[in-house]
Design a protein around this motif. Structure first.
Motif, short mmCIF file in Angstrom:
data_model
loop_
_atom_site.label_atom_id
_atom_site.label_comp_id
_atom_site.label_asym_id
_atom_site.label_seq_id
_atom_site.Cartn_x
_atom_site.Cartn_y
_atom_site.Cartn_z
N VAL A 93 0.82 -1.14 0.02
CA VAL A 93 0.20 0.03 -0.09
C VAL A 93 0.99 1.37 -0.03
O VAL A 93 2.08 1.29 0.50
CB VAL A 93 -0.94 0.00 1.45
N GLY A 94 0.43 2.26 -0.40
CA GLY A 94 0.92 3.66 -0.58
C GLY A 94 1.21 4.34 0.69
O GLY A 94 0.83 3.73 2.04
N VAL A 131 -2.77 11.90 -1.89
CA VAL A 131 -2.34 11.88 -3.24
C VAL A 131 -3.00 10.77 -4.00
O VAL A 131 -3.73 9.73 -3.39
CB VAL A 131 -0.91 11.85 -3.65
N LEU A 132 -3.32 11.15 -5.24
CA LEU A 132 -3.60 9.79 -5.95
C LEU A 132 -2.39 9.71 -6.97
O LEU A 132 -1.62 10.49 -7.33
CB LEU A 132 -4.69 10.45 -6.80
N ARG A 133 -2.41 8.40 -7.49
CA ARG A 133 -1.39 8.05 -8.29
C ARG A 133 -1.71 7.72 -9.81
O ARG A 133 -2.78 7.13 -10.06
CB ARG A 133 -0.78 6.60 -8.02
N GLY A 134 -0.96 8.17 -10.74
CA GLY A 134 -1.01 8.24 -12.24
C GLY A 134 -0.14 7.42 -12.85
O GLY A 134 1.00 7.47 -12.40
N ASP A 185 -5.98 4.80 -6.37
CA ASP A 185 -5.62 5.19 -5.01
C ASP A 185 -4.54 4.27 -4.43
O ASP A 185 -4.95 3.01 -4.40
CB ASP A 185 -6.91 5.01 -4.24
N ASP A 186 -3.34 4.56 -4.25
CA ASP A 186 -2.61 3.51 -3.87
C ASP A 186 -2.38 3.05 -2.67
O ASP A 186 -1.58 2.33 -2.20
CB ASP A 186 -1.06 4.06 -4.59
N PHE A 197 3.20 9.39 -11.64
CA PHE A 197 3.11 10.53 -10.92
C PHE A 197 2.06 10.64 -9.97
O PHE A 197 1.23 9.78 -9.93
CB PHE A 197 2.89 11.60 -12.06
N ASP A 198 2.54 11.47 -8.87
CA ASP A 198 1.37 11.73 -7.79
C ASP A 198 0.93 12.98 -7.83
O ASP A 198 1.92 14.06 -8.02
CB ASP A 198 2.06 11.29 -6.13
#
Length: 96
Positions: A32-33, A38-41, A71-72, A91-92
């Motif tokens: 997990v992040g 943040v969201l991750r792309g 959502d990481d 990218f975040d």
């Protein structure tokens, strides 16, 4: 890389970015992040059909030129079971 960095620096709400290269045979264990702020792309640059990212119960492949966001902080893993590298721009960005 300098061109990509200068372009990414203009994106509103960007937090971090970088290239992620996954060699053939690479497996990233479920994890997990680090934050829910943040969201991750992922922008697919080079891929093959035997690469995938699993987020929760859904597995997706990277497609060159396509972006997906997730959502990481959700349990996720990735693999490259193909014979060529998978390269993405990761990218975040801060959640809206």
């Amino acid at each position: 890389v300098p061109f990509t960095a200068s372009l990414c620096d203009t994106i509103p709400r960007i937090h971090t970015y970088g290239f992620s290269i996954m060699e053939p045979g690479c497996e990233i264990e479920p994890h997990v992040g680090y934050t829910n702020e943040v969201l991750r792309g992922h922008l697919g640059l080079y891929s093959n059909p035997a690469t995938a990212l699993q987020v929760g119960e859904e597995a997706r492949t990277w497609k060159e030129g396509e972006i997906f966001v997730f959502d990481d902080t959700t349990l996720h893993s990735a693999w490259n079971r193909g014979s060529s590298k998978r390269v993405i721009l990761l990218f975040d960005f801060y959640r809206p």
